[in-house]
Design an enzyme around this catalytic site. Structure first.
Site, PDB file in Angstrom:
ATOM      1  N   ALA A  65       0.863  -1.182   0.000  1.00 58.64           N
ATOM      2  CA  ALA A  65       0.000   0.000   0.000  1.00 58.64           C
ATOM      3  C   ALA A  65       0.899   1.231   0.000  1.00 58.64           C
ATOM      4  O   ALA A  65       2.065   1.158   0.402  1.00 58.64           O
ATOM      5  CB  ALA A  65      -0.891  -0.021   1.232  1.00 58.64           C
ATOM      6  N   GLY A 109       0.716  -5.168   1.060  1.00 53.53           N
ATOM      7  CA  GLY A 109      -0.562  -5.226   0.338  1.00 53.53           C
ATOM      8  C   GLY A 109      -0.404  -5.817  -1.062  1.00 53.53           C
ATOM      9  O   GLY A 109      -1.362  -6.376  -1.619  1.00 53.53           O
ATOM     10  N   GLU A 112      -0.490  -9.500  -0.532  1.00 52.36           N
ATOM     11  CA  GLU A 112      -1.880  -9.853  -0.191  1.00 52.36           C
ATOM     12  C   GLU A 112      -2.777  -9.786  -1.427  1.00 52.36           C
ATOM     13  O   GLU A 112      -3.642 -10.640  -1.625  1.00 52.36           O
ATOM     14  CB  GLU A 112      -2.388  -8.905   0.903  1.00 52.36           C
ATOM     15  CG  GLU A 112      -1.667  -9.124   2.228  1.00 52.36           C
ATOM     16  CD  GLU A 112      -1.904  -7.998   3.232  1.00 52.36           C
ATOM     17  OE1 GLU A 112      -1.646  -6.830   2.890  1.00 52.36           O
ATOM     18  OE2 GLU A 112      -2.353  -8.281   4.358  1.00 52.36           O
ATOM     19  N   GLU A 132       5.335  -5.158   6.775  1.00 54.18           N
ATOM     20  CA  GLU A 132       4.648  -4.090   7.518  1.00 54.18           C
ATOM     21  C   GLU A 132       5.219  -3.887   8.907  1.00 54.18           C
ATOM     22  O   GLU A 132       5.158  -2.787   9.456  1.00 54.18           O
ATOM     23  CB  GLU A 132       3.137  -4.398   7.615  1.00 54.18           C
ATOM     24  CG  GLU A 132       2.383  -4.380   6.302  1.00 54.18           C
ATOM     25  CD  GLU A 132       2.337  -5.732   5.600  1.00 54.18           C
ATOM     26  OE1 GLU A 132       3.197  -6.614   5.867  1.00 54.18           O
ATOM     27  OE2 GLU A 132       1.436  -5.927   4.762  1.00 54.18           O
TER      28      GLU A 132
HETATM   29  N1  DAK Z   1       4.584   3.269  -0.908  1.00 53.62           N
HETATM   30  C1  DAK Z   1       4.899   4.408  -1.468  1.00 53.62           C
HETATM   31  N2  DAK Z   1       5.979   4.561  -2.276  1.00 53.62           N
HETATM   32  C2  DAK Z   1       6.742   3.470  -2.477  1.00 53.62           C
HETATM   33  C3  DAK Z   1       6.435   2.228  -1.903  1.00 53.62           C
HETATM   34  C4  DAK Z   1       5.267   2.119  -1.069  1.00 53.62           C
HETATM   35  N3  DAK Z   1       4.860   0.972  -0.509  1.00 53.62           N
HETATM   36  N4  DAK Z   1       7.392   1.348  -2.279  1.00 53.62           N
HETATM   37  C5  DAK Z   1       8.235   2.019  -3.073  1.00 53.62           C
HETATM   38  N5  DAK Z   1       7.857   3.301  -3.199  1.00 53.62           N
HETATM   39  C6  DAK Z   1       8.494   4.380  -3.963  1.00 53.62           C
HETATM   40  C7  DAK Z   1       9.760   4.845  -3.259  1.00 53.62           C
HETATM   41  O1  DAK Z   1       9.440   5.787  -2.247  1.00 53.62           O
HETATM   42  C8  DAK Z   1      10.519   5.468  -4.410  1.00 53.62           C
HETATM   43  O2  DAK Z   1       9.962   6.723  -4.695  1.00 53.62           O
HETATM   44  P1  DAK Z   1      10.913   8.033  -4.888  1.00 53.62           P
HETATM   45  O3  DAK Z   1      11.735   8.119  -3.680  1.00 53.62           O
HETATM   46  O4  DAK Z   1      11.691   7.703  -6.131  1.00 53.62           O
HETATM   47  O5  DAK Z   1       9.935   9.140  -5.078  1.00 53.62           O
HETATM   48  C9  DAK Z   1      10.163   4.547  -5.585  1.00 53.62           C
HETATM   49  O6  DAK Z   1       8.967   3.870  -5.204  1.00 53.62           O
HETATM   50  C10 DAK Z   1      11.229   3.492  -5.847  1.00 53.62           C
HETATM   51  O7  DAK Z   1      11.459   2.825  -4.634  1.00 53.62           O
HETATM   52  P2  DAK Z   1      12.935   2.632  -4.016  1.00 53.62           P
HETATM   53  O8  DAK Z   1      13.838   3.746  -4.416  1.00 53.62           O
HETATM   54  O9  DAK Z   1      12.760   2.351  -2.576  1.00 53.62           O
HETATM   55  O10 DAK Z   1      13.382   1.305  -4.811  1.00 53.62           O
HETATM   56  P3  DAK Z   1      14.428   0.211  -4.338  1.00 53.62           P
HETATM   57  O11 DAK Z   1      14.664  -0.664  -5.516  1.00 53.62           O
HETATM   58  O12 DAK Z   1      15.609   0.829  -3.651  1.00 53.62           O
HETATM   59  O13 DAK Z   1      13.665  -0.632  -3.188  1.00 53.62           O
HETATM   60  C11 DAK Z   1      11.730  -1.831  -2.269  1.00 53.62           C
HETATM   61  C12 DAK Z   1      12.515  -1.387  -3.563  1.00 53.62           C
HETATM   62  C13 DAK Z   1      10.443  -2.493  -2.715  1.00 53.62           C
HETATM   63  C14 DAK Z   1      12.585  -2.818  -1.477  1.00 53.62           C
HETATM   64  C15 DAK Z   1      11.461  -0.558  -1.401  1.00 53.62           C
HETATM   65  O14 DAK Z   1      10.835   0.414  -2.236  1.00 53.62           O
HETATM   66  C16 DAK Z   1      10.529  -0.829  -0.251  1.00 53.62           C
HETATM   67  O15 DAK Z   1      10.960  -1.365   0.791  1.00 53.62           O
HETATM   68  N6  DAK Z   1       9.290  -0.395  -0.363  1.00 53.62           N
HETATM   69  C17 DAK Z   1       8.306  -0.468   0.717  1.00 53.62           C
HETATM   70  C18 DAK Z   1       7.807  -1.865   0.905  1.00 53.62           C
HETATM   71  C19 DAK Z   1       6.799  -1.961   2.045  1.00 53.62           C
HETATM   72  O16 DAK Z   1       7.132  -1.635   3.213  1.00 53.62           O
HETATM   73  N7  DAK Z   1       5.596  -2.394   1.726  1.00 53.62           N
HETATM   74  C20 DAK Z   1       4.521  -2.524   2.727  1.00 53.62           C
HETATM   75  C21 DAK Z   1       3.713  -1.256   2.738  1.00 53.62           C
HETATM   76  S1  DAK Z   1       2.440  -1.290   4.000  1.00 53.62           S
HETATM   77  C22 DAK Z   1      -5.183  -1.860   4.485  1.00 53.62           C
HETATM   78  C23 DAK Z   1      -4.771  -3.141   4.277  1.00 53.62           C
HETATM   79  C24 DAK Z   1      -3.464  -3.387   3.915  1.00 53.62           C
HETATM   80  C25 DAK Z   1      -2.562  -2.366   3.790  1.00 53.62           C
HETATM   81  C26 DAK Z   1      -2.982  -1.078   3.967  1.00 53.62           C
HETATM   82  C27 DAK Z   1      -4.289  -0.816   4.325  1.00 53.62           C
HETATM   83  N8  DAK Z   1      -6.517  -1.598   4.919  1.00 53.62           N
HETATM   84  C28 DAK Z   1      -7.423  -2.677   5.199  1.00 53.62           C
HETATM   85  C29 DAK Z   1      -7.027  -0.294   4.966  1.00 53.62           C
HETATM   86  C30 DAK Z   1      -1.190  -2.667   3.402  1.00 53.62           C
HETATM   87  C31 DAK Z   1      -0.127  -2.029   3.923  1.00 53.62           C
HETATM   88  C32 DAK Z   1       1.171  -2.139   3.256  1.00 53.62           C
HETATM   89  O17 DAK Z   1       1.336  -2.755   2.239  1.00 53.62           O
END
Ligand code: DAK
Length: 258
Positions: A65, A109, A112, A132
């Protein structure tokens, strides 16, 4: 309809939905989920769509997400205003089969979302994870429940508690994905499977999808009874006559969803 966050290709009878937020690794935001919901509703209502492929880019199916959208959200936004939730639940309600064709990151997400599809075909570049915990939260789109069912308690617990990723090989060995294919062949393989499914009677397809999905909701004997009743009902269809006649006459069946 023109979409901002999706690219849709309709290669009758297949619909390919490509998540398209390249600058955010296809992070799922409100706009994308609203558009995905709308595309899936249209697909269910369109007789010329028989199988759906949901895919992303080479680098990411979806990196979770959108953290930049969620950072300002409070408990009231999430609980009372039910942020995201209706659109998330719609995905599961899709009646036509959805194949997740996953290359690169499928995290949080994104993992999921892939698990909410009917099965996952993975590129050898795929990486699955529920990170997360690193954000001070936990999975919220079914990840604790689904991953435990798919890969078992021990691995699910380790993945959620450490936030580590699983590569495609581990995902295949542990039963998370149906198959791993070379990244360059992912869409070709997904389409081949989608065409194969599209040839079948939609009555059998929907019956199988509903029955397997019921197994995650109810006990074994209730599930077997549910399956038996759908199986019984299929004996009232033209497609059953056609399928069995075609076998005896040594020809390819032609199903008409009747
Ligand atoms: N959100 C927003 N931006 C993201 C992102 C994310 N999840 N993942 C990557 N980006 C963006 C980065 O900020 C970056 O943007 P700029 O800085 O260039 O503006 C761009 O994508 C490229 O990412 P990186 O520079 O980080 O790329 P790398 O190759 O170095 O790293 C990576 C790739 C996938 C390892 C890294 O980006 C990463 O760790 N990303 C976050 C992964 C993460 O933590 N995902 C979980 C998110 S929480 C809900 C139910 C479920 C959820 C929400 C609500 N409800 C029932 C309401 C789910 C929650 C989640 O998924």
């Amino acid at each position: 309809m023109a979409y901002e966050t999706l690219i849709i290709e309709h290669e009758e009878p297949i619909l390919i939905i490509k998540l398209n937020r390249p600058n955010a690794l296809n992070a799922l935001n409100s706009k994308l989920l609203e558009e995905l919901n709308s595309a899936l509703t249209d697909a269910d209502n369109n007789d010329s769509v028989r199988t759906i492929i949901l895919t992303g880019s080479e680098k990411a199916f979806a990196a979770g997400a959108d953290i930049k959208e969620m950072i300002s959200k409070s408990f009231v936004d999430m609980f009372y205003k039910n942020f995201f939730s209706n659109d998330l639940d719609r995905i599961q309600a899709t009646r036509k089969p959805i194949i997740a064709a996953v290359a690169g990151y499928a995290l949080g997400g994104g993992c999921e979302l892939a698990m909410r599809c009917d099965f996952i075909l993975a590129a050898d570049s795929a990486k699955f994870g529920q990170p997360e915990i690193n954000l001070g939260v936990m999975a919220g789109f079914g990840g604790t429940q689904l991953l435990s069912k798919f890969v078992g308690k021990s691995k699910a617990m380790e993945m959620h508690l450490t936030g580590r990723n699983m590569d495609a090989g581990e995902a295949e060995r542990s039963g998370l994905v149906s198959r791993v294919v070379p990244a360059e062949d992912l869409l070709k393989e997904a389409k081949a499977v989608a065409y194969k499914i599209a040839e079948k009677s939609m009555l059998s397809t929907m019956g199988i999808k509903e029955s397997i999905n019921r197994s995650f909701e109810i006990g074994m004997s209730e599930g077997i009874l549910f399956e038996r009743r759908i199986f019984n009902a299929l004996f009232s269809t033209e497609d059953k006559k056609e399928g069995m006649s075609a076998f005896i006459e040594k020809r390819t069946p032609k199903f008409e969803d009747k």
